[in-house]
Design an enzyme around this catalytic site. Structure first.
Site, PDB file in Angstrom:
ATOM      1  N   CYS A 269       1.523  -9.785  -6.476  1.00  0.00           N
ATOM      2  CA  CYS A 269       0.368  -9.283  -5.718  1.00  0.00           C
ATOM      3  C   CYS A 269      -0.738  -8.756  -6.622  1.00  0.00           C
ATOM      4  O   CYS A 269      -1.841  -8.488  -6.168  1.00  0.00           O
ATOM      5  CB  CYS A 269       0.790  -8.219  -4.710  1.00  0.00           C
ATOM      6  SG  CYS A 269       1.137  -6.602  -5.423  1.00  0.00           S
TER       7      CYS A 269
ATOM      8  N   CYS B  42       1.805  11.162  -4.574  1.00  0.00           N
ATOM      9  CA  CYS B  42       2.762  11.948  -5.352  1.00  0.00           C
ATOM     10  C   CYS B  42       3.103  13.214  -4.563  1.00  0.00           C
ATOM     11  O   CYS B  42       2.208  13.919  -4.104  1.00  0.00           O
ATOM     12  CB  CYS B  42       2.147  12.307  -6.703  1.00  0.00           C
ATOM     13  SG  CYS B  42       3.117  13.495  -7.648  1.00  0.00           S
TER      14      CYS B  42
ATOM     15  N   HIS C 139      -3.130  10.027  -5.202  1.00  0.00           N
ATOM     16  CA  HIS C 139      -3.011   8.721  -4.535  1.00  0.00           C
ATOM     17  C   HIS C 139      -2.435   7.710  -5.522  1.00  0.00           C
ATOM     18  O   HIS C 139      -2.934   7.540  -6.630  1.00  0.00           O
ATOM     19  CB  HIS C 139      -4.394   8.249  -4.067  1.00  0.00           C
ATOM     20  CG  HIS C 139      -4.411   6.829  -3.584  1.00  0.00           C
ATOM     21  ND1 HIS C 139      -4.081   6.486  -2.287  1.00  0.00           N
ATOM     22  CD2 HIS C 139      -4.697   5.666  -4.216  1.00  0.00           C
ATOM     23  CE1 HIS C 139      -4.179   5.163  -2.152  1.00  0.00           C
ATOM     24  NE2 HIS C 139      -4.547   4.642  -3.299  1.00  0.00           N
TER      25      HIS C 139
ATOM     26  N   HIS D 179      -0.041   1.895  -1.948  1.00  0.00           N
ATOM     27  CA  HIS D 179       0.449   1.747  -0.578  1.00  0.00           C
ATOM     28  C   HIS D 179       1.878   1.226  -0.617  1.00  0.00           C
ATOM     29  O   HIS D 179       2.306   0.638  -1.607  1.00  0.00           O
ATOM     30  CB  HIS D 179      -0.433   0.782   0.214  1.00  0.00           C
ATOM     31  CG  HIS D 179      -1.803   1.336   0.479  1.00  0.00           C
ATOM     32  ND1 HIS D 179      -2.830   1.204  -0.428  1.00  0.00           N
ATOM     33  CD2 HIS D 179      -2.300   2.047   1.527  1.00  0.00           C
ATOM     34  CE1 HIS D 179      -3.910   1.813   0.058  1.00  0.00           C
ATOM     35  NE2 HIS D 179      -3.619   2.327   1.238  1.00  0.00           N
TER      36      HIS D 179
ATOM     37  N   ASP E 123       7.434  -5.609   3.308  1.00  0.00           N
ATOM     38  CA  ASP E 123       7.715  -7.025   3.051  1.00  0.00           C
ATOM     39  C   ASP E 123       8.390  -7.241   1.695  1.00  0.00           C
ATOM     40  O   ASP E 123       8.243  -8.291   1.083  1.00  0.00           O
ATOM     41  CB  ASP E 123       6.416  -7.835   3.133  1.00  0.00           C
ATOM     42  CG  ASP E 123       5.377  -7.336   2.119  1.00  0.00           C
ATOM     43  OD1 ASP E 123       5.718  -6.456   1.298  1.00  0.00           O
ATOM     44  OD2 ASP E 123       4.238  -7.832   2.158  1.00  0.00           O
TER      45      ASP E 123
ATOM     46  N   ARG F 104       8.031  -2.639  -0.524  1.00  0.00           N
ATOM     47  CA  ARG F 104       7.222  -2.994  -1.700  1.00  0.00           C
ATOM     48  C   ARG F 104       6.215  -1.871  -1.919  1.00  0.00           C
ATOM     49  O   ARG F 104       5.246  -1.746  -1.199  1.00  0.00           O
ATOM     50  CB  ARG F 104       6.501  -4.324  -1.458  1.00  0.00           C
ATOM     51  CG  ARG F 104       5.506  -4.706  -2.542  1.00  0.00           C
ATOM     52  CD  ARG F 104       5.020  -6.144  -2.367  1.00  0.00           C
ATOM     53  NE  ARG F 104       4.349  -6.356  -1.099  1.00  0.00           N
ATOM     54  CZ  ARG F 104       3.011  -6.288  -0.912  1.00  0.00           C
ATOM     55  NH1 ARG F 104       2.211  -5.982  -1.917  1.00  0.00           N
ATOM     56  NH2 ARG F 104       2.488  -6.512   0.284  1.00  0.00           N
TER      57      ARG F 104
ATOM     58  N   CYS G 113       3.343  -0.703  -3.823  1.00  0.00           N
ATOM     59  CA  CYS G 113       2.276  -1.373  -4.559  1.00  0.00           C
ATOM     60  C   CYS G 113       1.422  -0.270  -5.193  1.00  0.00           C
ATOM     61  O   CYS G 113       0.776   0.498  -4.488  1.00  0.00           O
ATOM     62  CB  CYS G 113       1.496  -2.188  -3.543  1.00  0.00           C
ATOM     63  SG  CYS G 113       0.247  -3.210  -4.240  1.00  0.00           S
TER      64      CYS G 113
HETATM   65 ZN   LIG Z   1       1.562  13.932  -9.312  1.00  0.00          ZN
END
Ligand SMILES: [Zn+2]
Length: 131
Positions: free
Chosen positions: A66, A96, A102, A105, A109, A117, A119
């Site tokens: 991906c 976290c 951030h 995601h 799948d 997964r 990502c």
């Molecule tokens: Zn952190």
């Protein structure tokens, strides 16, 4: 949600490079196939780029094709999920659990037994080789 590490936007901006700040604090996404950790094959651990909590191990990493580092599981308790409705679709954002950074995601799948997964942006994590 409350987090163990809470810092002001200004503090984060000072501590993180502008690239990392954009991803970890503003939920930016690095360009696919651009990340430095996409093709790491060595054994080791991946930690949060902001607070250094270990999030993933190399055993959880797989090549999803991906364009971002992908993992089929995370270390227990290190990631919290939040519904993200940006881009006109519903996705599950991963943060976290210690600093609310951030990471990327998580999708349902995944090709392994977990079916997941994760990502993750390379900019959001650091890799430390074992040994
Ligand atoms: Zn952190």
């Amino acid at each position: 949600m409350t987090f163990e590490i809470e810092k002001s936007d200004e503090q984060w901006r000072e501590e993180l490079s502008s690239d990392r700040y954009a991803v970890l604090r503003k939920a930016a996404t690095e360009a696919p196939f651009s990340g430095s950790l996409l093709h790491v094959d060595a054994d080791g651990v991946f930690s949060c780029g902001a607070c250094h909590q270990v999030l993933f191990t190399s055993a959880q990493k797989f090549d999803s094709g991906c364009g971002w580092p992908s993992f089929d599981a995370c270390e227990p308790g290190t990631i919290v999920e939040r519904v993200d409705t940006s881009l006109f679709r519903e996705r599950t954002e991963i943060l976290c659990s210690q600093c609310s950074g951030h990471l990327g995601h998580v999708f349902n799948d995944g090709p392994t037994q977990s079916g997941l997964r994760y990502c993750v942006n390379s900019l959001a994590i650091d890799f430390d080789k074992t040994n």
